[in-house]
Design a protein around this motif. Structure first.
Motif, PDB file in Angstrom:
ATOM      1  N   ALA A  98       0.874  -1.086  -0.145  1.00  0.00           N
ATOM      2  CA  ALA A  98       0.153   0.031   0.204  1.00  0.00           C
ATOM      3  C   ALA A  98       0.802   1.364  -0.103  1.00  0.00           C
ATOM      4  CB  ALA A  98      -0.906  -0.131   1.142  1.00  0.00           C
ATOM      5  N   HIS A  99       0.097   2.426  -0.384  1.00  0.00           N
ATOM      6  CA  HIS A  99       1.145   3.617  -0.204  1.00  0.00           C
ATOM      7  C   HIS A  99       1.052   4.146   1.410  1.00  0.00           C
ATOM      8  CE1 HIS A  99       1.836   8.128  -0.574  1.00  0.00           C
ATOM      9  NE2 HIS A  99       2.443   7.626  -1.991  1.00  0.00           N
ATOM     10  N   PRO A 100       2.195   4.628   1.687  1.00  0.00           N
ATOM     11  CA  PRO A 100       2.309   5.135   3.172  1.00  0.00           C
ATOM     12  C   PRO A 100       0.943   5.784   3.615  1.00  0.00           C
ATOM     13  CG  PRO A 100       4.293   5.178   2.215  1.00  0.00           C
ATOM     14  CD  PRO A 100       3.547   4.772   1.067  1.00  0.00           C
ATOM     15  N   ASP A 101       0.333   6.664   2.612  1.00  0.00           N
ATOM     16  CA  ASP A 101      -0.507   7.788   3.063  1.00  0.00           C
ATOM     17  C   ASP A 101      -1.855   6.778   3.274  1.00  0.00           C
ATOM     18  OD1 ASP A 101       1.227   9.742   2.978  1.00  0.00           O
ATOM     19  OD2 ASP A 101       0.372  10.333   1.033  1.00  0.00           O
ATOM     20  N   THR A 102      -2.153   5.674   2.776  1.00  0.00           N
ATOM     21  CA  THR A 102      -3.160   4.851   3.081  1.00  0.00           C
ATOM     22  C   THR A 102      -2.732   3.265   3.165  1.00  0.00           C
ATOM     23  OG1 THR A 102      -3.141   4.336   0.417  1.00  0.00           O
ATOM     24  CG2 THR A 102      -4.620   6.297   1.264  1.00  0.00           C
ATOM     25  N   PRO A 103      -2.244   3.257   4.345  1.00  0.00           N
ATOM     26  CA  PRO A 103      -1.540   1.832   4.686  1.00  0.00           C
ATOM     27  C   PRO A 103      -2.592   0.832   4.503  1.00  0.00           C
ATOM     28  CG  PRO A 103      -1.550   3.116   6.527  1.00  0.00           C
ATOM     29  CD  PRO A 103      -2.222   4.155   5.648  1.00  0.00           C
ATOM     30  N   GLY A 104      -3.793   0.963   5.083  1.00  0.00           N
ATOM     31  CA  GLY A 104      -4.893  -0.041   5.081  1.00  0.00           C
ATOM     32  C   GLY A 104      -5.745  -0.221   3.772  1.00  0.00           C
ATOM     33  N   ASP A 105      -5.182   0.111   2.766  1.00  0.00           N
ATOM     34  CA  ASP A 105      -5.977   0.156   1.533  1.00  0.00           C
ATOM     35  C   ASP A 105      -4.982  -0.261   0.204  1.00  0.00           C
ATOM     36  OD1 ASP A 105      -7.771   0.273  -0.459  1.00  0.00           O
ATOM     37  OD2 ASP A 105      -8.196   2.147  -0.362  1.00  0.00           O
ATOM     38  N   LEU A 106      -4.769  -1.440   0.140  1.00  0.00           N
ATOM     39  CA  LEU A 106      -3.927  -1.663  -1.063  1.00  0.00           C
ATOM     40  C   LEU A 106      -4.676  -1.929  -2.288  1.00  0.00           C
ATOM     41  CD1 LEU A 106      -1.272  -2.554  -2.591  1.00  0.00           C
ATOM     42  CD2 LEU A 106      -1.389  -4.942  -1.448  1.00  0.00           C
ATOM     43  N   PRO A 107      -4.766  -1.324  -3.487  1.00  0.00           N
ATOM     44  CA  PRO A 107      -5.670  -1.831  -4.463  1.00  0.00           C
ATOM     45  C   PRO A 107      -4.848  -3.155  -5.237  1.00  0.00           C
ATOM     46  CG  PRO A 107      -4.051   0.263  -5.063  1.00  0.00           C
ATOM     47  CD  PRO A 107      -3.994  -0.284  -3.718  1.00  0.00           C
ATOM     48  N   THR A 108      -6.030  -3.792  -5.767  1.00  0.00           N
ATOM     49  CA  THR A 108      -5.554  -5.143  -6.462  1.00  0.00           C
ATOM     50  C   THR A 108      -5.536  -5.043  -8.087  1.00  0.00           C
ATOM     51  OG1 THR A 108      -7.658  -5.661  -6.579  1.00  0.00           O
ATOM     52  CG2 THR A 108      -6.458  -6.424  -4.287  1.00  0.00           C
ATOM     53  N   GLY A 109      -4.735  -5.891  -8.544  1.00  0.00           N
ATOM     54  CA  GLY A 109      -4.481  -5.861  -9.871  1.00  0.00           C
ATOM     55  C   GLY A 109      -3.557  -4.988 -10.815  1.00  0.00           C
ATOM     56  N   ALA A 110      -2.592  -4.280  -9.902  1.00  0.00           N
ATOM     57  CA  ALA A 110      -1.697  -3.320 -10.609  1.00  0.00           C
ATOM     58  C   ALA A 110      -1.106  -4.118 -11.896  1.00  0.00           C
ATOM     59  CB  ALA A 110      -0.618  -2.882  -9.579  1.00  0.00           C
ATOM     60  N   ASP A 111      -1.042  -3.340 -12.768  1.00  0.00           N
ATOM     61  CA  ASP A 111      -0.552  -3.892 -14.067  1.00  0.00           C
ATOM     62  C   ASP A 111       0.856  -3.681 -14.042  1.00  0.00           C
ATOM     63  OD1 ASP A 111       0.030  -4.738 -16.729  1.00  0.00           O
ATOM     64  OD2 ASP A 111      -1.184  -3.396 -17.677  1.00  0.00           O
ATOM     65  N   LEU A 112       1.944  -4.500 -13.578  1.00  0.00           N
ATOM     66  CA  LEU A 112       3.154  -4.298 -13.608  1.00  0.00           C
ATOM     67  C   LEU A 112       3.599  -4.725 -15.000  1.00  0.00           C
ATOM     68  CD1 LEU A 112       3.836  -6.182 -10.278  1.00  0.00           C
ATOM     69  CD2 LEU A 112       3.869  -4.018 -10.696  1.00  0.00           C
ATOM     70  N   GLN A 113       3.067  -5.675 -15.653  1.00  0.00           N
ATOM     71  CA  GLN A 113       3.617  -5.873 -17.179  1.00  0.00           C
ATOM     72  C   GLN A 113       3.720  -4.782 -17.864  1.00  0.00           C
ATOM     73  OE1 GLN A 113       1.412  -9.017 -18.696  1.00  0.00           O
ATOM     74  NE2 GLN A 113       2.584 -10.694 -17.245  1.00  0.00           N
ATOM     75  N   SER A 114       2.765  -3.689 -17.685  1.00  0.00           N
ATOM     76  CA  SER A 114       2.696  -2.531 -18.764  1.00  0.00           C
ATOM     77  C   SER A 114       3.787  -1.531 -18.438  1.00  0.00           C
ATOM     78  CB  SER A 114       1.457  -1.907 -18.606  1.00  0.00           C
ATOM     79  OG  SER A 114       1.109  -1.280 -17.247  1.00  0.00           O
ATOM     80  N   VAL A 115       4.478  -1.678 -17.216  1.00  0.00           N
ATOM     81  CA  VAL A 115       5.613  -0.478 -17.177  1.00  0.00           C
ATOM     82  C   VAL A 115       6.730  -1.373 -16.681  1.00  0.00           C
ATOM     83  CG1 VAL A 115       3.634   0.599 -15.717  1.00  0.00           C
ATOM     84  CG2 VAL A 115       5.163  -1.055 -14.414  1.00  0.00           C
ATOM     85  N   ALA A 116       6.924  -2.612 -16.439  1.00  0.00           N
ATOM     86  CA  ALA A 116       8.131  -3.237 -16.299  1.00  0.00           C
ATOM     87  C   ALA A 116       9.213  -2.915 -17.365  1.00  0.00           C
ATOM     88  CB  ALA A 116       7.892  -4.866 -15.951  1.00  0.00           C
ATOM     89  N   PRO A 117       9.050  -3.259 -18.632  1.00  0.00           N
ATOM     90  CA  PRO A 117      10.097  -2.775 -19.699  1.00  0.00           C
ATOM     91  C   PRO A 117      10.719  -1.597 -19.418  1.00  0.00           C
ATOM     92  CG  PRO A 117       8.330  -4.027 -20.808  1.00  0.00           C
ATOM     93  CD  PRO A 117       7.714  -3.626 -19.260  1.00  0.00           C
ATOM     94  N   THR A 118       9.729  -0.559 -19.084  1.00  0.00           N
ATOM     95  CA  THR A 118      10.215   0.809 -19.153  1.00  0.00           C
ATOM     96  C   THR A 118      11.099   1.124 -17.829  1.00  0.00           C
ATOM     97  OG1 THR A 118       8.253   1.487 -20.410  1.00  0.00           O
ATOM     98  CG2 THR A 118       9.324   3.380 -19.249  1.00  0.00           C
ATOM     99  N   VAL A 119      10.529   0.678 -16.520  1.00  0.00           N
ATOM    100  CA  VAL A 119      11.262   0.788 -15.346  1.00  0.00           C
ATOM    101  C   VAL A 119      12.629  -0.131 -15.718  1.00  0.00           C
ATOM    102  CG1 VAL A 119      11.141   0.403 -13.045  1.00  0.00           C
ATOM    103  CG2 VAL A 119       9.008   1.096 -14.042  1.00  0.00           C
ATOM    104  N   ALA A 120      12.542  -1.132 -16.073  1.00  0.00           N
ATOM    105  CA  ALA A 120      13.974  -1.863 -16.165  1.00  0.00           C
ATOM    106  C   ALA A 120      15.055  -0.999 -16.982  1.00  0.00           C
ATOM    107  CB  ALA A 120      13.631  -3.306 -16.735  1.00  0.00           C
ATOM    108  N   ALA A 121      14.381  -0.538 -18.098  1.00  0.00           N
ATOM    109  CA  ALA A 121      15.249   0.252 -18.965  1.00  0.00           C
ATOM    110  C   ALA A 121      16.000   1.364 -18.564  1.00  0.00           C
ATOM    111  CB  ALA A 121      14.447   0.674 -20.210  1.00  0.00           C
TER     112      ALA A 121
END
Length: 288
Positions: free
Chosen positions: A215-238
């Motif tokens: 979760a984000h530190p501002d909302t520690p009790g609320d973690l959204p599900t299903g974050a699309d890591l595949q869409s950002v992974a190549p760009t972050v790795a680069a």
């Protein structure tokens, strides 16, 4: 691995209370822990700041060091890295990598397709900021500087209802500068407002690989599900950065967007994530 945490202002040989759980978890996992005097670091007294970091034996191969602490400017971090190197300790994140992750203008171009459109100034000049607003066009925007927003002062110093209304945008920017004061960093940034439908997920990346989602530190009790890591992974790795956080949020059209890239050393861990889980994920990814 050697972990370096800010010292407790009251008991300077001990870790600051905010980071004490991580320090305990690191020690329990077999890692070394040292402290740095954050106030001395910020004042430019770098040799004094690192005086409690153990000196390595001459010629000995040192363990890698990871800082986990309060926000630093690029200049402060550069001095910190130089001072630790004098003691035979090398930070895993170089000053150039810290700057790349720390300042929006350094990472924006690489992530521009995945994050709200942004324009910025170099410095606090309000006339230059109005010119930036004109380039953004019209519609709502969110104000920040190169490092940080003031979202807790949303109405007065963060949200611009319409960047085409230059006097109103200037007033928000002026108030932002007043509140940020000496902490103002780099320049003024206007980011096109996008409608989000979830809280933010903080994702932690080591050597271009996501190793933990919290979760984000501002909302520690609320973690959204299903974050699309595949869409950002190549760009972050680069990006080629050793340790960063990427804050993701779901836009109203169902697309996951990057809100922020940050250096993982100075990104806060939400209280809902056990420190043991955090330390294991980070050190395991570094191979220590």
């Amino acid at each position: 691995m050697l972990f370096i945490f800010p010292s407790n202002p009251v008991a300077p040989r001990f870790v600051d209370e905010h980071f004490a759980p991580e320090a305990m978890a690191a020690r329990a996992a077999g890692h070394s822990v040292a402290v740095v005097d954050h106030d001395a670091l910020c004042s430019g007294a770098t040799e004094e700041a690192v005086r409690w970091i153990p000196l390595s034996d001459e010629g000995a191969q040192t363990n890698p060091a990871l800082y986990r602490g309060w926000m630093l400017t690029v200049r402060q971090y550069t001095g910190f890295a130089a001072a630790t190197a004098q003691r035979g300790v090398t930070l895993l994140t170089s000053p150039s990598s810290f700057e790349h992750a720390h300042w929006l203008p350094r990472w924006y171009d690489a992530l521009s397709a995945l994050t709200p459109r942004s324009v910025w100034t170099e410095g606090p000049d309000l006339d230059a900021f109005e010119a930036c607003c004109s380039r953004l066009g019209s519609g709502p925007a969110v104000l920040r500087d190169h490092v940080k927003s003031l979202k807790h002062h949303w109405a007065e110093a963060a949200y611009i209802p319409d960047v085409a209304n230059l006097p109103a945008a200037r007033a928000v920017a002026r108030r932002f500068l007043e509140l940020r004061g000496e902490d103002f960093a780099g320049g003024l940034v206007a980011r096109a407002f996008e409608q989000f439908t979830t809280t933010e997920a903080r994702t932690w990346w080591v050597q271009g690989r996501c190793v933990l989602v919290t979760a984000h530190p501002d909302t520690p009790g609320d973690l959204p599900t299903g974050a699309d890591l595949q869409s950002v992974a190549p760009t972050v790795a680069a990006l080629g950065l050793p340790f960063v956080t990427v804050d993701l949020v779901l836009r109203a059209d169902g697309v996951w967007r990057i809100v922020e890239l940050g250096d993982g050393q100075v990104s806060d861990r939400p209280k809902s994530t056990p420190p043991e889980t955090f330390i294991e994920a980070i050190t395991g990814a570094f191979g220590t």
